[in-house]
Design a protein around this motif. Structure first.
Motif, PDB file in Angstrom:
ATOM      1  N   MET A 123       0.850  -1.186   0.000  1.00 40.39           N
ATOM      2  CA  MET A 123       0.000   0.000   0.000  1.00 40.39           C
ATOM      3  C   MET A 123       0.886   1.236   0.000  1.00 40.39           C
ATOM      4  SD  MET A 123      -2.934  -1.245   2.728  1.00 40.39           S
ATOM      5  CE  MET A 123      -3.873   0.269   2.556  1.00 40.39           C
ATOM      6  N   PRO A 124       0.389   2.362  -0.531  1.00 41.65           N
ATOM      7  CA  PRO A 124       1.207   3.589  -0.613  1.00 41.65           C
ATOM      8  C   PRO A 124       1.598   4.102   0.771  1.00 41.65           C
ATOM      9  CG  PRO A 124      -0.708   3.733  -2.048  1.00 41.65           C
ATOM     10  CD  PRO A 124      -0.918   2.537  -1.177  1.00 41.65           C
ATOM     11  N   LYS A 125       2.846   4.507   0.891  1.00 38.24           N
ATOM     12  CA  LYS A 125       3.325   5.109   2.137  1.00 38.24           C
ATOM     13  C   LYS A 125       2.879   6.564   2.241  1.00 38.24           C
ATOM     14  CE  LYS A 125       7.660   2.788   3.452  1.00 38.24           C
ATOM     15  NZ  LYS A 125       9.111   2.999   3.603  1.00 38.24           N
ATOM     16  N   GLY A 126       2.932   7.061   3.462  1.00 38.62           N
ATOM     17  CA  GLY A 126       2.759   8.489   3.679  1.00 38.62           C
ATOM     18  C   GLY A 126       1.353   9.000   3.529  1.00 38.62           C
ATOM     19  N   GLN A 127       0.356   8.134   3.522  1.00 40.26           N
ATOM     20  CA  GLN A 127      -1.003   8.610   3.412  1.00 40.26           C
ATOM     21  C   GLN A 127      -1.891   7.939   4.443  1.00 40.26           C
ATOM     22  OE1 GLN A 127      -1.977   7.143  -0.693  1.00 40.26           O
ATOM     23  NE2 GLN A 127      -3.728   6.176   0.291  1.00 40.26           N
ATOM     24  N   LEU A 128      -2.934   8.651   4.826  1.00 35.33           N
ATOM     25  CA  LEU A 128      -3.925   8.116   5.733  1.00 35.33           C
ATOM     26  C   LEU A 128      -4.969   7.406   4.891  1.00 35.33           C
ATOM     27  CD1 LEU A 128      -4.277   8.358   8.842  1.00 35.33           C
ATOM     28  CD2 LEU A 128      -5.929  10.183   8.398  1.00 35.33           C
ATOM     29  N   THR A 129      -5.230   6.143   5.168  1.00 40.60           N
ATOM     30  CA  THR A 129      -6.164   5.387   4.340  1.00 40.60           C
ATOM     31  C   THR A 129      -6.854   4.309   5.156  1.00 40.60           C
ATOM     32  OG1 THR A 129      -6.388   4.095   2.292  1.00 40.60           O
ATOM     33  CG2 THR A 129      -4.424   3.714   3.611  1.00 40.60           C
ATOM     34  N   ALA A 130      -8.053   3.968   4.723  1.00 41.98           N
ATOM     35  CA  ALA A 130      -8.756   2.851   5.353  1.00 41.98           C
ATOM     36  C   ALA A 130      -8.240   1.548   4.763  1.00 41.98           C
ATOM     37  CB  ALA A 130     -10.258   2.979   5.127  1.00 41.98           C
ATOM     38  N   ALA A 131      -8.208   0.516   5.576  1.00 40.47           N
ATOM     39  CA  ALA A 131      -7.749  -0.788   5.115  1.00 40.47           C
ATOM     40  C   ALA A 131      -8.560  -1.872   5.792  1.00 40.47           C
ATOM     41  CB  ALA A 131      -6.268  -0.973   5.423  1.00 40.47           C
ATOM     42  N   VAL A 146     -17.512  -4.957  -1.884  1.00 43.75           N
ATOM     43  CA  VAL A 146     -17.504  -6.306  -1.306  1.00 43.75           C
ATOM     44  C   VAL A 146     -17.610  -7.323  -2.429  1.00 43.75           C
ATOM     45  CG1 VAL A 146     -18.726  -7.968   0.138  1.00 43.75           C
ATOM     46  CG2 VAL A 146     -18.460  -5.623   0.922  1.00 43.75           C
ATOM     47  N   GLU A 147     -16.640  -8.208  -2.482  1.00 46.86           N
ATOM     48  CA  GLU A 147     -16.642  -9.287  -3.459  1.00 46.86           C
ATOM     49  C   GLU A 147     -16.326 -10.590  -2.747  1.00 46.86           C
ATOM     50  OE1 GLU A 147     -15.272  -7.025  -7.577  1.00 46.86           O
ATOM     51  OE2 GLU A 147     -13.783  -8.134  -6.417  1.00 46.86           O
ATOM     52  N   ASN A 148     -17.105 -11.606  -3.025  1.00 43.75           N
ATOM     53  CA  ASN A 148     -16.871 -12.926  -2.427  1.00 43.75           C
ATOM     54  C   ASN A 148     -16.804 -12.847  -0.905  1.00 43.75           C
ATOM     55  OD1 ASN A 148     -16.487 -15.682  -2.429  1.00 43.75           O
ATOM     56  ND2 ASN A 148     -14.320 -15.594  -2.971  1.00 43.75           N
ATOM     57  N   PHE A 149     -17.751 -12.104  -0.323  1.00 50.08           N
ATOM     58  CA  PHE A 149     -17.933 -11.970   1.126  1.00 50.08           C
ATOM     59  C   PHE A 149     -16.816 -11.188   1.823  1.00 50.08           C
ATOM     60  CE2 PHE A 149     -19.809 -16.106  -0.133  1.00 50.08           C
ATOM     61  CZ  PHE A 149     -21.145 -15.793   0.066  1.00 50.08           C
ATOM     62  N   THR A 150     -15.983 -10.478   1.079  1.00 49.67           N
ATOM     63  CA  THR A 150     -14.889  -9.716   1.695  1.00 49.67           C
ATOM     64  C   THR A 150     -14.842  -8.298   1.143  1.00 49.67           C
ATOM     65  OG1 THR A 150     -13.567 -11.727   1.905  1.00 49.67           O
ATOM     66  CG2 THR A 150     -12.404  -9.650   2.170  1.00 49.67           C
ATOM     67  N   ALA A 151     -14.691  -7.338   2.031  1.00 49.50           N
ATOM     68  CA  ALA A 151     -14.597  -5.929   1.629  1.00 49.50           C
ATOM     69  C   ALA A 151     -13.166  -5.571   1.272  1.00 49.50           C
ATOM     70  CB  ALA A 151     -15.088  -5.030   2.763  1.00 49.50           C
ATOM     71  N   SER A 152     -13.016  -4.596   0.380  1.00 45.38           N
ATOM     72  CA  SER A 152     -11.703  -4.053   0.039  1.00 45.38           C
ATOM     73  C   SER A 152     -11.860  -2.563  -0.225  1.00 45.38           C
ATOM     74  CB  SER A 152     -11.107  -4.753  -1.185  1.00 45.38           C
ATOM     75  OG  SER A 152     -11.937  -4.569  -2.320  1.00 45.38           O
ATOM     76  N   VAL A 153     -10.765  -1.836  -0.036  1.00 44.91           N
ATOM     77  CA  VAL A 153     -10.781  -0.379  -0.177  1.00 44.91           C
ATOM     78  C   VAL A 153      -9.879   0.041  -1.326  1.00 44.91           C
ATOM     79  CG1 VAL A 153     -10.286   1.834   0.952  1.00 44.91           C
ATOM     80  CG2 VAL A 153     -11.226  -0.069   2.286  1.00 44.91           C
ATOM     81  N   ASP A 154     -10.383   0.897  -2.198  1.00 46.82           N
ATOM     82  CA  ASP A 154      -9.591   1.489  -3.271  1.00 46.82           C
ATOM     83  C   ASP A 154      -8.872   2.703  -2.699  1.00 46.82           C
ATOM     84  OD1 ASP A 154      -8.558   2.841  -5.457  1.00 46.82           O
ATOM     85  OD2 ASP A 154     -10.294   2.482  -6.739  1.00 46.82           O
ATOM     86  N   ASN A 155      -7.568   2.574  -2.485  1.00 49.34           N
ATOM     87  CA  ASN A 155      -6.806   3.648  -1.845  1.00 49.34           C
ATOM     88  C   ASN A 155      -6.756   4.929  -2.670  1.00 49.34           C
ATOM     89  OD1 ASN A 155      -4.825   0.907  -1.073  1.00 49.34           O
ATOM     90  ND2 ASN A 155      -5.919   2.029   0.504  1.00 49.34           N
ATOM     91  N   MET A 156      -6.982   4.830  -3.976  1.00 53.35           N
ATOM     92  CA  MET A 156      -6.983   6.011  -4.826  1.00 53.35           C
ATOM     93  C   MET A 156      -8.241   6.852  -4.598  1.00 53.35           C
ATOM     94  SD  MET A 156      -4.125   5.763  -6.314  1.00 53.35           S
ATOM     95  CE  MET A 156      -4.269   7.072  -7.531  1.00 53.35           C
ATOM     96  N   LYS A 157      -9.312   6.219  -4.169  1.00 50.39           N
ATOM     97  CA  LYS A 157     -10.568   6.936  -3.924  1.00 50.39           C
ATOM     98  C   LYS A 157     -10.771   7.285  -2.451  1.00 50.39           C
ATOM     99  CE  LYS A 157     -13.075   4.696  -7.758  1.00 50.39           C
ATOM    100  NZ  LYS A 157     -14.243   3.840  -8.096  1.00 50.39           N
ATOM    101  N   CYS A 158     -10.101   6.543  -1.582  1.00 51.56           N
ATOM    102  CA  CYS A 158     -10.304   6.710  -0.139  1.00 51.56           C
ATOM    103  C   CYS A 158      -9.786   8.060   0.353  1.00 51.56           C
ATOM    104  CB  CYS A 158      -9.609   5.586   0.619  1.00 51.56           C
ATOM    105  SG  CYS A 158      -9.781   5.682   2.416  1.00 51.56           S
ATOM    106  N   THR A 159     -10.600   8.747   1.151  1.00 51.94           N
ATOM    107  CA  THR A 159     -10.189  10.023   1.757  1.00 51.94           C
ATOM    108  C   THR A 159      -9.950   9.879   3.258  1.00 51.94           C
ATOM    109  OG1 THR A 159     -12.502  10.680   2.101  1.00 51.94           O
ATOM    110  CG2 THR A 159     -11.455  11.346   0.017  1.00 51.94           C
TER     111      THR A 159
END
Length: 267
Positions: free
Chosen positions: A189-197, A234-247
């Motif tokens: 994941m990109p360094k130096g940024q605040l993001t949900a994971a 959510v895909e196949n019962f698991t959530a994921s976050v797009d770090n490019m869109k996450c604020t």
């Protein structure tokens, strides 16, 4: 006495002749040295991790020197500094290296994740995973036996309460930990940024996940509905976050009923 002198002379003559032949052959059969490739390899970090897509540092250096690639920014451990030096040697524009860090997508410590068996074998995740997928009831969880920590050349990974944890400050994104993890739960994941994971990669249905681990993702879709930027899916019962869109607004983490989502400051 004469016989001894003759024998010594013969041996000395053979030695001189052999030395002469070796010197000639070393010139005739010498492999040409690619000086530019050698210069590039010297400035590379020497991790030989393959994150550049080539067979280690020598492979990347040879590819650059021969023109097989003109991408100077493929070395994650070297970063922008190495990219700039390569560009100067090759007369190219320096590519930008986005600083990355490895993240272990599991928070299943012993107090949160159930075990299905007691493992007393070789202390290796690779070995333990061959025995019914490992001791954890969750077949996707971190086994905590340290294969990733041993593979890391930068001492960026430690085991904390039975789960591997990466130090973003020390990680150089060489991907060696990614390669050795039998559960495939380590990602960059990109360094130096605040993001949900989402610190879970479990693909079981919610009922089983709840039984196996109290902090597992149950695919309830609440995070998707809460995100104002469309960064969660959510895909196949698991959530994921797009770090490019996450604020990093934290709305998804607030709505997650199991606490599987965290807002991280990566370095």
């Amino acid at each position: 006495m004469t016989d001894i002198i003759i024998a010594v002379a013969i041996v000395a003559g053979i030695g001189i002749l052999a030395g002469f032949l070796l010197a000639v052959l070393s010139k005739v059969m010498a492999v040409p040295v690619d000086e530019k490739a050698a210069e590039i390899e010297e400035i590379l970090p020497g991790a030989n991790c393959g994150s550049c897509g080539f067979s280690g540092c020598s492979g990347y250096a040879a590819a650059l020197s021969s023109g097989k690639t003109t991408e100077t920014g493929l070395c994650n451990p070297g970063g922008n500094e190495v990219s700039q030096k390569i560009a100067e040697i090759m007369g190219l524009s320096a590519g930008t290296v986005t600083p990355m860090t490895a993240v272990v997508r599991c928070a299943g410590t012993p107090d949160k994740a159930q075990n299905k068996l007691d493992y007393d074998g070789v202390q290796s995740c690779q070995m333990a995973s061959q025995l019914f997928g490992g001791p954890k009831s969750c077949s996707y969880g971190c086994l905590g036996l340290g294969d990733c920590a041993r593979a890391c050349p930068y001492d960026a990974i430690m085991l904390c309460d039975g789960v591997a944890v990466v130090s973003p400050e020390m990680c150089r994104a060489c991907k060696k930990c990614v390669a050795v993890c039998p559960k495939h739960i380590i990602t960059l994941m990109p360094k130096g940024q605040l993001t949900a994971a989402v610190l879970c990669v479990n693909h079981d249905k919610g009922a089983k996940t709840r039984k196996d681990c109290t902090v597992g993702c149950i695919g309830c879709m609440k995070c998707v509905k809460a995100c104002p930027n469309g960064a969660v899916k959510v895909e196949n019962f698991t959530a994921s976050v797009d770090n490019m869109k996450c604020t990093a607004c934290g709305a998804c983490a607030e709505q997650c009923p199991t606490g599987a989502i965290s807002v991280l400051k990566l370095g």
